[in-house]
Design a protein around this motif. Structure first.
Motif, PDB file in Angstrom:
ATOM      1  N   ASN B  15       4.958  -9.008 -15.732  1.00 35.53           N
ATOM      2  CA  ASN B  15       5.143 -10.449 -15.488  1.00 35.53           C
ATOM      3  C   ASN B  15       6.217 -10.613 -14.483  1.00 35.53           C
ATOM      4  N   ASN B  16       6.796  -9.726 -13.779  1.00 33.21           N
ATOM      5  CA  ASN B  16       7.855  -9.967 -12.865  1.00 33.21           C
ATOM      6  C   ASN B  16       7.652  -9.073 -11.645  1.00 33.21           C
ATOM      7  N   PHE B  17       7.156  -9.583 -10.628  1.00 31.96           N
ATOM      8  CA  PHE B  17       6.745  -8.758  -9.396  1.00 31.96           C
ATOM      9  C   PHE B  17       8.075  -8.075  -8.669  1.00 31.96           C
ATOM     10  N   ALA B  18       9.205  -8.866  -9.018  1.00 32.03           N
ATOM     11  CA  ALA B  18      10.613  -8.725  -8.279  1.00 32.03           C
ATOM     12  C   ALA B  18      10.918  -7.444  -8.895  1.00 32.03           C
ATOM     13  N   SER B  19      10.737  -6.901 -10.074  1.00 29.64           N
ATOM     14  CA  SER B  19      11.385  -5.808 -11.011  1.00 29.64           C
ATOM     15  C   SER B  19      10.433  -4.609 -10.767  1.00 29.64           C
ATOM     16  N   ALA B  20       9.294  -4.811 -10.309  1.00 30.42           N
ATOM     17  CA  ALA B  20       8.153  -3.556 -10.091  1.00 30.42           C
ATOM     18  C   ALA B  20       9.198  -2.480  -9.165  1.00 30.42           C
ATOM     19  N   GLY B  21       9.020  -1.238  -9.715  1.00 29.33           N
ATOM     20  CA  GLY B  21       9.487  -0.352  -8.856  1.00 29.33           C
ATOM     21  C   GLY B  21      10.865   0.220  -9.725  1.00 29.33           C
ATOM     22  N   MET B  91     -10.566   4.760  -3.821  1.00 30.97           N
ATOM     23  CA  MET B  91      -9.921   5.599  -3.439  1.00 30.97           C
ATOM     24  C   MET B  91      -9.968   5.741  -1.634  1.00 30.97           C
ATOM     25  N   GLN B  92     -10.826   4.684  -1.246  1.00 28.42           N
ATOM     26  CA  GLN B  92     -11.129   4.700   0.046  1.00 28.42           C
ATOM     27  C   GLN B  92      -9.826   3.959   0.847  1.00 28.42           C
ATOM     28  N   GLU B  93      -9.296   4.260   1.923  1.00 32.40           N
ATOM     29  CA  GLU B  93      -8.078   3.514   2.567  1.00 32.40           C
ATOM     30  C   GLU B  93      -8.702   2.404   2.968  1.00 32.40           C
ATOM     31  N   GLY B  94      -7.966   1.252   2.568  1.00 35.15           N
ATOM     32  CA  GLY B  94      -8.420  -0.198   3.073  1.00 35.15           C
ATOM     33  C   GLY B  94      -9.094  -0.975   2.146  1.00 35.15           C
ATOM     34  N   TYR B  95      -9.564  -0.403   0.996  1.00 32.61           N
ATOM     35  CA  TYR B  95     -10.548  -0.879   0.044  1.00 32.61           C
ATOM     36  C   TYR B  95      -9.405  -1.632  -1.058  1.00 32.61           C
ATOM     37  N   SER B  96      -9.519  -2.944  -1.178  1.00 30.33           N
ATOM     38  CA  SER B  96      -8.676  -3.501  -2.110  1.00 30.33           C
ATOM     39  C   SER B  96      -9.300  -4.732  -2.990  1.00 30.33           C
ATOM     40  N   THR B  97      -8.846  -4.949  -3.825  1.00 27.39           N
ATOM     41  CA  THR B  97      -9.407  -6.209  -4.661  1.00 27.39           C
ATOM     42  C   THR B  97      -8.061  -7.075  -4.915  1.00 27.39           C
ATOM     43  N   ALA B  98      -7.103  -6.652  -4.427  1.00 29.08           N
ATOM     44  CA  ALA B  98      -5.760  -7.645  -4.609  1.00 29.08           C
ATOM     45  C   ALA B  98      -5.953  -9.032  -4.001  1.00 29.08           C
ATOM     46  N   PRO B  99      -5.529  -9.891  -4.920  1.00 31.28           N
ATOM     47  CA  PRO B  99      -5.646 -11.086  -4.307  1.00 31.28           C
ATOM     48  C   PRO B  99      -4.537 -11.505  -2.978  1.00 31.28           C
ATOM     49  N   ASP B 100      -4.976 -12.472  -2.371  1.00 29.32           N
ATOM     50  CA  ASP B 100      -4.035 -12.858  -1.076  1.00 29.32           C
ATOM     51  C   ASP B 100      -2.528 -12.979  -1.332  1.00 29.32           C
ATOM     52  N   ASN B 101      -2.214 -13.669  -2.400  1.00 26.63           N
ATOM     53  CA  ASN B 101      -0.838 -13.800  -2.551  1.00 26.63           C
ATOM     54  C   ASN B 101       0.134 -12.386  -2.748  1.00 26.63           C
ATOM     55  N   ILE B 102      -0.797 -11.461  -3.229  1.00 26.25           N
ATOM     56  CA  ILE B 102      -0.155 -10.187  -3.142  1.00 26.25           C
ATOM     57  C   ILE B 102      -0.120  -9.596  -1.658  1.00 26.25           C
ATOM     58  N   ARG B 103      -1.204 -10.073  -0.890  1.00 25.06           N
ATOM     59  CA  ARG B 103      -1.212  -9.535   0.515  1.00 25.06           C
ATOM     60  C   ARG B 103       0.297 -10.134   1.092  1.00 25.06           C
TER      61      ARG B 103
END
Lengths: 114, 142
Positions: B15-21, B91-103
């Motif tokens: 629930n917290n993108f800032a703490s990812a990692g 596994m292919q480079e460039g393939y993503s289903t992430a939403p725009d806000n993540i980009r």
């Protein structure tokens, strides 16, 4: 090229709690707003130039053992970002110069990419 | 024959993108204390960090388990997210289903799994749509 020299070339403001980090010698640089690409292509220990401003920029740099991040285009690091950078022992520089020009100035001054 | 491993467990907060990692940062610190080479540590922390980011973006977090052997490190990332429909496509480079806000946050370039493969010595992805994903990575210490 030291971090201190990089800051001078870019007319950047400097944020660090450890003055001695500014004497660290850096051999390569990488410029990108896309952190996934930084993780894929950047050399370890490079200086990272970016116009993206969020805590994950610091984490990305930390993973690659990058000692310095330059925020370009006048981006101002938030207190949260600066705290994370300090904890990660990463120097934060802020310059009003745009990414392309900032990279150009450093390249002209002898900072290469591998 | 498996030698005894040191096991570290981390909860990855979805629930917290800032703490990812945060888990990757801790693993980096632990491995440094244990004396692994900087190159090995870097490969592991980059790959694990990508995995953590993926869990936060796609699966509301999950579990990260790190097993440290004398000569190798195994990282197991498991989540109960939506699963990956087509693993070979992911596994292919460039393939993503992430939403725009993540980009706009600097991720979602379709480099996550390819990076995990690039930096690990062995990568296994087991995923069931609607159930979750388990990613196992192995790193031979140099």
């Amino acid at each position: 090229m030291t971090i201190r020299e990089i800051a001078q070339i870019l007319g950047a403001s400097v944020h660090t709690a450890e003055e001695e980090l500014l004497d660290k010698d850096i051999e390569t640089a990488f410029g990108s707003d896309m952190m996934s690409d930084v993780l894929a292509f950047a050399d370890e220990g490079s200086v990272l130039l970016s116009g993206l401003l969020n805590p994950q920029v610091i984490r990305t740099a930390h993973m690659l053992d990058m000692p310095c991040i330059v925020f370009v285009r006048g981006k101002k690091a938030t207190p949260e970002i600066l705290a994370l950078a300090e904890e990660s022992r990463i120097v934060v520089l802020e310059t009003p110069i745009r990414l392309y020009s900032a990279c150009g100035r450093l390249y002209t001054a002898g900072l290469d990419s591998r | 024959m498996e030698e005894e491993a040191l096991h570290f467990h981390f909860d990855v907060d979805g629930n917290n993108f800032a703490s990812a990692g945060e888990a990757s940062v801790q693993v980096k610190r632990l491995l440094r204390q244990m004396g692994f080479s900087p190159d090995t540590i870097r490969r592991i922390s980059i790959a694990m960090y990508e995995g953590e980011i993926n869990m936060v973006i796609h699966a509301h977090g999950g579990d990260a388990d790190v097993y440290v052997y004398p000569d190798k490190i195994r990282v197991v990332l498991s989540d109960t997210g939506p699963g990956i429909k087509d693993v070979s496509l992911a596994m292919q480079e460039g393939y993503s289903t992430a939403p725009d806000n993540i980009r706009s946050l600097g991720f979602g370039a379709g480099m996550g799994l390819p990076n995990m493969k690039r930096y690990s010595d062995k990568l296994e992805v087991r995923s069931t749509v609607g159930v979750g994903t388990v990613i196992e990575m192995e790193f031979i210490s140099a």
